[in-house]
Scaffold this motif. Structure first.
Motif, PDB file in Angstrom:
ATOM      1  N   GLU A 199      30.104  27.217  37.346  1.00 20.06           N
ATOM      2  CA  GLU A 199      31.430  27.748  37.670  1.00 20.06           C
ATOM      3  C   GLU A 199      32.127  28.248  36.415  1.00 20.06           C
ATOM      4  N   ARG A 205      35.668  30.971  35.185  1.00 17.22           N
ATOM      5  CA  ARG A 205      37.099  31.115  35.434  1.00 17.22           C
ATOM      6  C   ARG A 205      37.359  31.686  36.824  1.00 17.22           C
ATOM      7  N   ARG A 206      38.461  31.245  37.423  1.00 15.89           N
ATOM      8  CA  ARG A 206      38.938  31.767  38.705  1.00 15.89           C
ATOM      9  C   ARG A 206      37.882  31.683  39.805  1.00 15.89           C
ATOM     10  N   LYS A 207      37.131  30.597  39.786  1.00 13.57           N
ATOM     11  CA  LYS A 207      36.150  30.342  40.841  1.00 13.57           C
ATOM     12  C   LYS A 207      35.097  31.450  40.930  1.00 13.57           C
ATOM     13  N   TYR A 243      31.303  32.343  39.876  1.00  8.27           N
ATOM     14  CA  TYR A 243      30.127  31.558  39.557  1.00  8.27           C
ATOM     15  C   TYR A 243      29.024  32.447  38.988  1.00  8.27           C
ATOM     16  N   LYS A 270      31.709  35.198  43.139  1.00  7.15           N
ATOM     17  CA  LYS A 270      32.338  33.996  43.695  1.00  7.15           C
ATOM     18  C   LYS A 270      31.575  33.488  44.918  1.00  7.15           C
TER      19      LYS A 270
END
Length: 257
Positions: free
Chosen positions: A82, A84-86, A88, A134
């Motif tokens: 993971e 930043r900001r979810k 991946y 994400k």
């Protein structure tokens, strides 16, 4: 990276009279992004891609054989981290001795997530094929904290349907990650002449009993006979040595390249 529903909600809040800062606090979206959207800027498909898994199935536009192959690679040598900001990052570690495998991995990722960039991170003797989204945890719900062998690994129903329809692609991904094809040999004297005999076989080694179970169950489904041995290290080694079974594997998988 936000989907269209999130983007539209932010725009609706802005249109209702809330300031950019108020919309940002209410949604967790950056003020820069909200200003861009409100100005009419059109985001790229990569930034607004909807989740590829919905209603208990994979988006029909995603090629099932490529996904089955990528799933095998992920279960063997892949991980999801993971950022930043979810957002991946999917990483598949590939040995530099097999450049064809690295290319096949990159092509499979591009086929499954066509709007996302695929990059290659080089390290001594190894290349990690990397792509960020994400939605990787949606595509690989086996993602979790810690090594795979320390947590349960089971396929979701929609993944089971795909691997059942494309078992050889799934097996190919597993062999390309944690398996190999080797040739054993021995000599025998026949009629006073020493002859060399070669015996090709396949091996698959993994520490997760669940992943090994998925591998052997798929072998059973395609009619490949196998034997397994537990190693002192905790790893489980699956051997495929019967001539007819090796021939089946050669017809559908073959050695790494």
């Amino acid at each position: 990276m936000y989907d269209m529903a999130t983007r539209q909600r932010a725009l609706d809040l802005r249109a209702s009279g809330l300031t950019v800062s108020q919309v940002s606090r209410a949604t967790g979206i950056s003020r820069f992004a909200i200003r861009e959207w409100a100005s009419g800027a059109v985001p790229s498909p990569r930034m607004t891609a909807e989740c590829p898994v919905g209603d208990g199935r994979l988006d029909p536009a995603r090629p099932r054989p490529d996904y089955a192959y990528l799933l095998g690679l992920y279960l063997g040598d892949g991980c999801i981290s993971e950022g930043r900001r979810k957002v991946y990052a999917l990483r598949i570690a590939c040995c530099d001795a097999w450049p064809g495998l690295i290319d096949a991995c990159a092509l499979a990722i591009s086929a499954v997530m066509p709007h996302n960039k695929v990059q290659r991170a080089h390290a001594p003797g190894c290349t990690s094929v990397v792509s960020t989204s994400k939605h990787w945890p949606c595509l690989f719900p086996q993602h979790g904290r810690g090594p795979k062998h320390l947590r349960p690994i089971a396929l979701a129903p929609w993944q089971q349907e795909i691997t059942a329809a494309h078992p050889w692609e799934f097996l190919r991904g597993l062999i390309h990650s944690d398996g190999c094809r080797i040739t054993n040999w021995t000599t025998r004297t026949v009629g006073g002449v020493q002859k060399r005999y070669e015996y090709p076989r396949y091996f698959f080694t993994n520490t997760s009993a669940d992943i090994v179970g998925l591998f052997t169950a798929t072998l059973d489904a395609v009619g490949v006979r196998w034997k397994s041995v537990a190693r002192p290290t905790g790893a489980i080694n699956v051997s495929i040595a019967r001539r007819d079974s090796v021939a089946l594997m050669d017809a559908h998988i073959g050695p790494k390249y």
